[in-house]
Design an enzyme around this catalytic site. Structure first.
Site, mmCIF file in Angstrom:
data_model
loop_
_atom_site.group_PDB
_atom_site.id
_atom_site.type_symbol
_atom_site.label_atom_id
_atom_site.label_comp_id
_atom_site.label_asym_id
_atom_site.label_seq_id
_atom_site.Cartn_x
_atom_site.Cartn_y
_atom_site.Cartn_z
ATOM 1 N N HIS A 1 42.495 -16.859 54.303
ATOM 2 C CA HIS A 1 41.109 -17.231 54.011
ATOM 3 C C HIS A 1 40.454 -17.544 55.346
ATOM 4 O O HIS A 1 40.767 -18.546 55.989
ATOM 5 C CB HIS A 1 41.115 -18.450 53.072
ATOM 6 C CG HIS A 1 39.820 -18.691 52.388
ATOM 7 N ND1 HIS A 1 39.274 -17.812 51.475
ATOM 8 C CD2 HIS A 1 38.945 -19.733 52.472
ATOM 9 C CE1 HIS A 1 38.124 -18.292 51.028
ATOM 10 N NE2 HIS A 1 37.906 -19.456 51.626
ATOM 11 N N LYS B 1 30.237 -15.676 47.954
ATOM 12 C CA LYS B 1 29.832 -16.285 49.227
ATOM 13 C C LYS B 1 30.698 -15.674 50.313
ATOM 14 O O LYS B 1 31.921 -15.573 50.152
ATOM 15 C CB LYS B 1 30.025 -17.792 49.089
ATOM 16 C CG LYS B 1 30.216 -18.602 50.331
ATOM 17 C CD LYS B 1 29.943 -20.073 50.004
ATOM 18 C CE LYS B 1 30.829 -21.030 50.752
ATOM 19 N NZ LYS B 1 30.501 -22.434 50.475
ATOM 20 N N LYS C 1 32.054 -15.783 54.205
ATOM 21 C CA LYS C 1 32.221 -16.695 55.328
ATOM 22 C C LYS C 1 31.988 -15.925 56.611
ATOM 23 O O LYS C 1 32.726 -14.966 56.902
ATOM 24 C CB LYS C 1 33.656 -17.252 55.304
ATOM 25 C CG LYS C 1 33.894 -18.212 54.161
ATOM 26 C CD LYS C 1 33.107 -19.482 54.394
ATOM 27 C CE LYS C 1 33.556 -20.612 53.515
ATOM 28 N NZ LYS C 1 32.804 -21.841 53.779
ATOM 29 N N ASP D 1 27.982 -18.343 54.234
ATOM 30 C CA ASP D 1 28.212 -19.686 54.777
ATOM 31 C C ASP D 1 28.618 -19.519 56.236
ATOM 32 O O ASP D 1 29.651 -18.920 56.537
ATOM 33 C CB ASP D 1 29.323 -20.395 53.988
ATOM 34 C CG ASP D 1 29.448 -21.869 54.374
ATOM 35 O OD1 ASP D 1 28.746 -22.302 55.317
ATOM 36 O OD2 ASP D 1 30.253 -22.580 53.725
ATOM 37 N N GLU E 1 23.972 -20.736 53.999
ATOM 38 C CA GLU E 1 24.573 -22.083 54.016
ATOM 39 C C GLU E 1 24.886 -22.520 55.444
ATOM 40 O O GLU E 1 25.549 -21.796 56.200
ATOM 41 C CB GLU E 1 25.855 -22.045 53.166
ATOM 42 C CG GLU E 1 26.566 -23.371 53.056
ATOM 43 C CD GLU E 1 27.652 -23.357 51.977
ATOM 44 O OE1 GLU E 1 27.647 -22.463 51.100
ATOM 45 O OE2 GLU E 1 28.518 -24.246 52.030
ATOM 46 N N ASP F 1 25.051 -28.089 53.820
ATOM 47 C CA ASP F 1 26.396 -28.503 53.381
ATOM 48 C C ASP F 1 26.906 -29.616 54.312
ATOM 49 O O ASP F 1 26.701 -30.800 54.018
ATOM 50 C CB ASP F 1 27.332 -27.288 53.334
ATOM 51 C CG ASP F 1 28.724 -27.664 52.846
ATOM 52 O OD1 ASP F 1 28.906 -28.821 52.414
ATOM 53 O OD2 ASP F 1 29.643 -26.830 52.899
ATOM 54 N N LYS G 1 29.564 -32.463 47.440
ATOM 55 C CA LYS G 1 31.036 -32.443 47.506
ATOM 56 C C LYS G 1 31.516 -33.882 47.384
ATOM 57 O O LYS G 1 31.060 -34.744 48.156
ATOM 58 C CB LYS G 1 31.531 -31.876 48.837
ATOM 59 C CG LYS G 1 31.390 -30.382 48.961
ATOM 60 C CD LYS G 1 31.957 -29.856 50.270
ATOM 61 C CE LYS G 1 31.709 -28.361 50.392
ATOM 62 N NZ LYS G 1 31.931 -27.850 51.737
ATOM 63 N N GLU H 1 31.081 -23.723 43.231
ATOM 64 C CA GLU H 1 32.146 -22.917 43.852
ATOM 65 C C GLU H 1 33.500 -23.586 43.574
ATOM 66 O O GLU H 1 34.344 -23.692 44.455
ATOM 67 C CB GLU H 1 31.888 -22.766 45.355
ATOM 68 C CG GLU H 1 31.753 -24.086 46.078
ATOM 69 C CD GLU H 1 31.483 -23.956 47.575
ATOM 70 O OE1 GLU H 1 31.057 -22.897 48.033
ATOM 71 O OE2 GLU H 1 31.713 -24.955 48.290
HETATM 72 C C1 MUC Z 1 32.448 -24.898 52.782
HETATM 73 O O1 MUC Z 1 32.035 -25.185 53.878
HETATM 74 O O2 MUC Z 1 31.631 -24.590 51.952
HETATM 75 C C2 MUC Z 1 33.930 -23.714 50.328
HETATM 76 C C3 MUC Z 1 34.364 -22.464 50.001
HETATM 77 C C4 MUC Z 1 35.120 -21.996 51.060
HETATM 78 O O3 MUC Z 1 35.690 -20.915 51.172
HETATM 79 O O4 MUC Z 1 35.159 -22.934 52.033
HETATM 80 C C5 MUC Z 1 34.507 -24.071 51.569
HETATM 81 C C6 MUC Z 1 33.922 -25.010 52.492
HETATM 82 MG MG MG Z 2 29.943 -24.755 53.308
#
Ligand code: MUC
Ligand code: MG
Length: 372
Positions: A21, A166, A168, A197, A223, A248, A272, A326
């Site tokens: 991941h 989402k 990354k 994000d 994000e 976030d 969160k 999520e």
């Molecule tokens: C984040 O920063 O959002 C949430 C899903 C993911 O893959 O990482 C997180 C942390």
């Molecule tokens: Mg995030």
């Protein structure tokens, strides 16, 4: 006689992920969670979970520091105290310990789980009642490979597992990231909502260029494009673009939420329980957002089933969250440490209904994955 908190045990659990991941600050092959077992004098056990991402790559608490700080500093503040008043225990913790929000969140969850079991109420009922019990769940595409991400998204759409994704980004050069995102959006088209994000990886100049391109590619939500403390920059980005910003790391608690609102932020807040220090503090962020017309999004720290269930109970008490949730953490892990995993179906997940969190530990699995 009022029951008291007798013992607090913390256990480091290492669970492998189903695939690497890849985030802007780390690549995870394993998730480590700190499981809290809080035993009370009436025989009830409350469960909690404190989990972060990538050791110390994401934030100032690591799994090892969470465990050590609970064992050394936080647990002694609670042991011997009356079990039933969660607010008094939160005040005690906050009065004696600065920061350590993930550790505090794990303890608060364990207190609430115990109280729910004691009263025969689910955690959501304890919080006043659930307004929804099936919550939408997004999936994060983060294999690091565009083709693999597209295949993963298509199979999850076909299974009716997830329809929001989402991505990354932030660890590659901007143009490479934009090509990756645009290719995925193009492949999924109108079947899915695609968001990104950046996890604080860009400076404001890079963000302006990147967001412009992502907006043109049809991305729905951006994000945390810039560092958490740059509230003024995030507000400028929110006002500059049509595509909404999701705060976030920059909105940890109600104070951050208020600063952003007063500064003219619009968009959405990721809630969160871990970053805020527990369910009640996360709900305070939600309440500021609601008062200001800011959207809600149920965020995860990639917790396992215990932390995910705790968050679900909290989000269930809110009106429908405009940006969904999520809460997919358990699906990223190869195995689980609970008897009955969460029920994911129809692009979402069911909140467990049994008293407390509604979760029972699988002792064999827990022993198997506990760090020796
Ligand atoms: C984040 O920063 O959002 C949430 C899903 C993911 O893959 O990482 C997180 C942390
Ligand atoms: Mg995030």
């Amino acid at each position: 006689m009022t029951p008291v908190i007798e013992t607090i045990e913390t256990i480091l659990v290492d669970l492998p992920t189903i695939r690497p991941h890849k985030l802007s600050m780390t690549t995870m092959a394993c998730q480590t969670m700190v499981i809290v077992r809080m035993r009370h004098s009436d025989g009830i056990e409350g469960l909690g979970e404190g989990t972060t991402i990538g050791g110390l790559a994401y934030g100032p608490e690591s799994p090892e520091s969470i465990k050590r700080n609970i064992d050394t500093y936080l647990a002694p503040i609670l042991v011997g105290q009356p079990s039933g008043n969660v607010h008094t225990m939160r005040a005690r913790l906050n009065g004696h310990v600065r920061g350590n929000n993930i550790a505090k969140s794990a303890l608060e969850t364990a207190l609430l789980d115990a109280q729910g079991k004691r009263l025969g109420l689910s955690l959501a009922e304890l919080l006043g009642g659930a307004r929804q019990t099936h919550l939408p769940v997004l999936w994060t595409l983060a294999s690091g490979d565009t083709r693999k991400d597209i295949d993963e998204a298509l199979s999850r759409l076909d299974q009716r597992r997830h329809c929001d994704f989402k991505l990354k980004i932030g660890s590659n050069p901007l143009d490479q990231d934009v090509r990756h995102v645009a290719a995925i959006k193009e492949a999924l088209g109108e079947r899915a909502s695609v968001r990104v994000d950046v996890n604080q990886a860009w400076d404001e100049r890079t963000a302006v260029r990147g967001i412009q391109l992502l907006q043109e590619a049809g991305i729905d939500l951006i994000e945390q494009a810039i560092p958490a403390r740059e509230h003024a920059g995030l507000i400028r980005l929110a006002n500059r673009f049509n595509v909404p910003m999701l705060a976030d790391e920059g909105v940890q608690d109600a104070r951050d939420a208020l600063d952003l609102v007063c500064g003219g932020f619009s968009g959405a807040f990721a809630l969160k329980i871990s970053k805020s220090g527990g369910i009640y503090s996360a709900l305070e962020v939600a309440h500021v957002a609601q008062a200001a017309g800011i959207g809600l999004y149920g965020g995860t720290m990639l917790e396992g089933t215990i932390g995910t269930a705790a968050s679900l109970h909290a989000w269930a008490t809110l009106p429908e969250m405009g940006w969904g949730t999520e809460m997919f953490g358990p699906l990223l892990l190869k195995d689980d440490i609970v008897v009955e995993p969460l029920n994911y179906h129809e692009f979402g997940v069911e909140m467990p209904m049994a008293p407390g969190l509604g979760i029972t530990l699988d002792e064999e699995k827990l022993a198997h994955y506990s760090r020796k």
